[in-house]
Write an enzyme that holds these catalytic residues in place. Sequence first.
Site, PDB file in Angstrom:
ATOM      1  N   SER A 156       0.824  -1.210   0.000  1.00 28.29           N
ATOM      2  CA  SER A 156       0.000   0.000   0.000  1.00 28.29           C
ATOM      3  C   SER A 156       0.852   1.252   0.000  1.00 28.29           C
ATOM      4  O   SER A 156       1.945   1.280   0.548  1.00 28.29           O
ATOM      5  CB  SER A 156      -0.924   0.032   1.211  1.00 28.29           C
ATOM      6  OG  SER A 156      -1.702   1.210   1.162  1.00 28.29           O
ATOM      7  N   LYS A 187      -4.684  -6.793   3.272  1.00 28.60           N
ATOM      8  CA  LYS A 187      -4.620  -5.674   2.318  1.00 28.60           C
ATOM      9  C   LYS A 187      -6.012  -5.359   1.773  1.00 28.60           C
ATOM     10  O   LYS A 187      -6.383  -4.197   1.595  1.00 28.60           O
ATOM     11  CB  LYS A 187      -3.647  -5.994   1.178  1.00 28.60           C
ATOM     12  CG  LYS A 187      -3.619  -4.928   0.067  1.00 28.60           C
ATOM     13  CD  LYS A 187      -3.202  -3.587   0.623  1.00 28.60           C
ATOM     14  CE  LYS A 187      -3.253  -2.376  -0.262  1.00 28.60           C
ATOM     15  NZ  LYS A 187      -3.752  -2.323  -1.557  1.00 28.60           N
ATOM     16  N   HIS A 211      -7.783  -3.480   4.378  1.00 30.48           N
ATOM     17  CA  HIS A 211      -7.204  -2.121   4.351  1.00 30.48           C
ATOM     18  C   HIS A 211      -7.945  -1.283   3.305  1.00 30.48           C
ATOM     19  O   HIS A 211      -8.348  -0.149   3.555  1.00 30.48           O
ATOM     20  CB  HIS A 211      -5.711  -2.213   4.033  1.00 30.48           C
ATOM     21  CG  HIS A 211      -5.075  -0.914   3.597  1.00 30.48           C
ATOM     22  ND1 HIS A 211      -5.297  -0.345   2.350  1.00 30.48           N
ATOM     23  CD2 HIS A 211      -4.245  -0.062   4.241  1.00 30.48           C
ATOM     24  CE1 HIS A 211      -4.632   0.790   2.258  1.00 30.48           C
ATOM     25  NE2 HIS A 211      -3.987   0.985   3.381  1.00 30.48           N
ATOM     26  N   ASN A 212      -8.142  -1.857   2.125  1.00 31.17           N
ATOM     27  CA  ASN A 212      -8.822  -1.116   1.060  1.00 31.17           C
ATOM     28  C   ASN A 212     -10.293  -0.868   1.383  1.00 31.17           C
ATOM     29  O   ASN A 212     -10.834   0.186   1.048  1.00 31.17           O
ATOM     30  CB  ASN A 212      -8.691  -1.863  -0.262  1.00 31.17           C
ATOM     31  CG  ASN A 212      -7.320  -1.684  -0.890  1.00 31.17           C
ATOM     32  OD1 ASN A 212      -6.355  -1.386  -0.192  1.00 31.17           O
ATOM     33  ND2 ASN A 212      -7.224  -1.868  -2.183  1.00 31.17           N
ATOM     34  N   GLU A 222     -10.317   1.936   3.562  1.00 32.11           N
ATOM     35  CA  GLU A 222      -9.991   3.094   2.705  1.00 32.11           C
ATOM     36  C   GLU A 222     -11.263   3.632   2.022  1.00 32.11           C
ATOM     37  O   GLU A 222     -11.516   4.843   2.017  1.00 32.11           O
ATOM     38  CB  GLU A 222      -8.947   2.647   1.675  1.00 32.11           C
ATOM     39  CG  GLU A 222      -8.624   3.616   0.570  1.00 32.11           C
ATOM     40  CD  GLU A 222      -7.676   2.978  -0.471  1.00 32.11           C
ATOM     41  OE1 GLU A 222      -6.624   2.439  -0.088  1.00 32.11           O
ATOM     42  OE2 GLU A 222      -8.008   3.025  -1.671  1.00 32.11           O
TER      43      GLU A 222
HETATM   44  C1  6PG Z   1      -3.173   1.325  -1.804  1.00 34.79           C
HETATM   45  C2  6PG Z   1      -4.484   1.423  -2.555  1.00 34.79           C
HETATM   46  C3  6PG Z   1      -4.458   0.747  -3.881  1.00 34.79           C
HETATM   47  C4  6PG Z   1      -5.759   0.750  -4.652  1.00 34.79           C
HETATM   48  C5  6PG Z   1      -6.342   2.075  -4.934  1.00 34.79           C
HETATM   49  C6  6PG Z   1      -7.543   2.055  -5.888  1.00 34.79           C
HETATM   50  O1  6PG Z   1      -3.242   0.799  -0.707  1.00 34.79           O
HETATM   51  O2  6PG Z   1      -2.147   1.792  -2.282  1.00 34.79           O
HETATM   52  O3  6PG Z   1      -5.486   0.829  -1.808  1.00 34.79           O
HETATM   53  O4  6PG Z   1      -4.083  -0.587  -3.649  1.00 34.79           O
HETATM   54  O5  6PG Z   1      -5.500   0.152  -5.878  1.00 34.79           O
HETATM   55  O6  6PG Z   1      -6.630   2.776  -3.819  1.00 34.79           O
HETATM   56  O7  6PG Z   1      -8.636   1.387  -5.427  1.00 34.79           O
HETATM   57  P1  6PG Z   1     -10.051   1.612  -6.174  1.00 34.79           P
HETATM   58  O8  6PG Z   1      -9.745   1.840  -7.622  1.00 34.79           O
HETATM   59  O9  6PG Z   1     -10.833   0.356  -5.967  1.00 34.79           O
HETATM   60  O10 6PG Z   1     -10.650   2.818  -5.551  1.00 34.79           O
END
Ligand code: 6PG
Length: 476
Positions: A133, A187, A190-191, A194
Site C-alpha cells: 500500500s 490488504k 485495508h482497502n 480506505e
Molecule cells: C493502496 C491502494 C491501492 C488501490 C487504490 C484504488 O493501498 O495503495 O489501496 O491498492 O488500488 O486505492 O482502489 P479503487 O480503484 O478500488 O478505488
Amino acid sequence: MSTKTPPLAQFGVVGMGVMGQSLALNVADRGFRVAVWDIEPKRFEDLRHKGAPPSLQGHAALEDFVGALERPRRILMMVTAGAPVDSVMERLAPLLAPGDIVLDGGNSWFQDTRRREAAWKQKGLHFLGVGVSGGEEGARHGPSLMPGGPAEAYALVRPVLEAIAARSEEGVCVTHVGPDGAGHFVKMVHNGIEYADMQLLAETYDLLRRGLGMSADALAGLFEQWNQGIAESFLLETTIRVLRKKDAETGKPLVEQVLDKAGQKGTGKWTVQVALDLGVSVPSIAGALDARNLSSLKDERVAAGRVLAAPQGEALSAEEKANLAAWAHDALYAARVATYAQGLRLIQAASQEYKWNVSLSEMARIWRAGCIIRARLLTPLREAFEKTPDLKNLMVADGLAPVLGKMAPAWRRTVGVATRLGIPVPVLGASLAYFDSYRSPELPQNLTQAQRDAFGAHTYQRRDRPDAGFIHSDWS
Ligand code: 6PG
C-alpha cells in the site's frame, strides 16, 4: 584478458508498470543488486530516465532474468491481479529451483493466493502474497507491506522488505502477517477501510459545502486545522490538497470540475462479500461501496431529481450554523473508529476461520506509515490491541469508548442535520447505527424471531429460559 561475470542479483522484480518500477528502484536504492523483467523490454528505458543505478539490470528474456539471480531466488511479481498472475507463475515455475521464493505484490484475491501457495508448496517452491500500500509514491520511497505465506520464506525476504518499507515512530511498516492468504486478506480489508474513510470525507465535504455554503478553500482551511489534531490522516491531507487545486481552464477549484461518478477496482466489493460469508457486520464499508455504485447512475439521478421531492424550507438554526463544523469533526472521527472496528473484526474472524493468528496490534503498527489509511487513530488502536489482543470490538477499548461517548451527541446532530437537509450521509449514518446497535442490550430482533416463527415455524428461544432450546408457538 579476463572477462568478469557480473555478480548475481539479490532480488528480482517482474512487471515494470508504475508500481513495479517504483519498487525496483526502491530496492536498488537500499543497496541491493536488482534484476528486472517485463514483457515489454522497452520499459527498462523508463527506469534509466528515472535514475536507475547500474546495480539494476533489465533482462529481455525471462530465462536470463532468472539466471541472473542468486539462490534461493527472491522474485517480486508486480503484475495485474487475476489471470496474469497465474500465467507469469506458469512461465516462471519451470525455471525455478526448490527453495526459491516468489512474492505477489498485486491486489490479489486471497483465495487465489491460498490456492497458489498450496500448489507451489507441492513443487518445493515458496509463494508469498504481499499486500503493498501507498501508491506510486509509497512504492518508491516506503510502502506499508503486508506479506503472508510460509514463515521460513518470509525470513529469507525479510531483510529486503524491511529495507524498503516505510518507517514510523512505532517501527518498520512490515511484519509477517500470517500463513497463506493472510497478507492479501489484510490488504483487502485495508482497502475496504480506505473506501469508507474516503466516503466519510466526501460526506463531510458535502454537508459543509451545501449545509453551510463553505467554499473549497474555506473547507481546506478547516480541514487543515483538523489535521493538526486527532483526526490527522493521509486521506484528510489528500483531501486538503485536492480542495486547494485550481482548474487551469476556469480558475475554479478543480474538484468542482470532476464528474461525480466514482470508479472502483474491486477490493471494496470483495471486503463486503467476504464479510457476508463470515457473518461479520461491515455497514460502513458496505455503505461506501453502495455510495460509489449509486454515484455511477448519474443520468438516473438527474432524472429522479426532477420527480422525487427534496426537503422544502429547511433552514439551519443559529446554533446549528455556529456548531455544525465542530460537530462534523467529531462525527468524522467517531465514524472512523466504527469503520476501523468493523475492518479489524473482519480480520479477526478470518484469522480464526483460516487459523492465521494475525496480530491486530501489529496490523495497526504497520499501517502507521506508508499506506493509504495511515492516521493518528492507529496509535490508540495499536495500544488497545496490545493491551487486549482478543478485544472483540475496538469501540469498547478503554482508550476509545469514553471518546466515542463524548463525541456521540455531535455525531447524532451531524447525521440529524444532514437528514433534515436531505444531504445523503450513508456512512456517517451507518456507522452511527452500528455504534447504537452494538451498545444496545435490547434490540428488536425479538420481533424478527417471532415473525419467523409465526409465518414459517422457524422457532425461537425464550428470554427466561434460553437454554431450554428452540420452541414453536401458535401465533393465531
Ligand atoms: C493502496 C491502494 C491501492 C488501490 C487504490 C484504488 O493501498 O495503495 O489501496 O491498492 O488500488 O486505492 O482502489 P479503487 O480503484 O478500488 O478505488
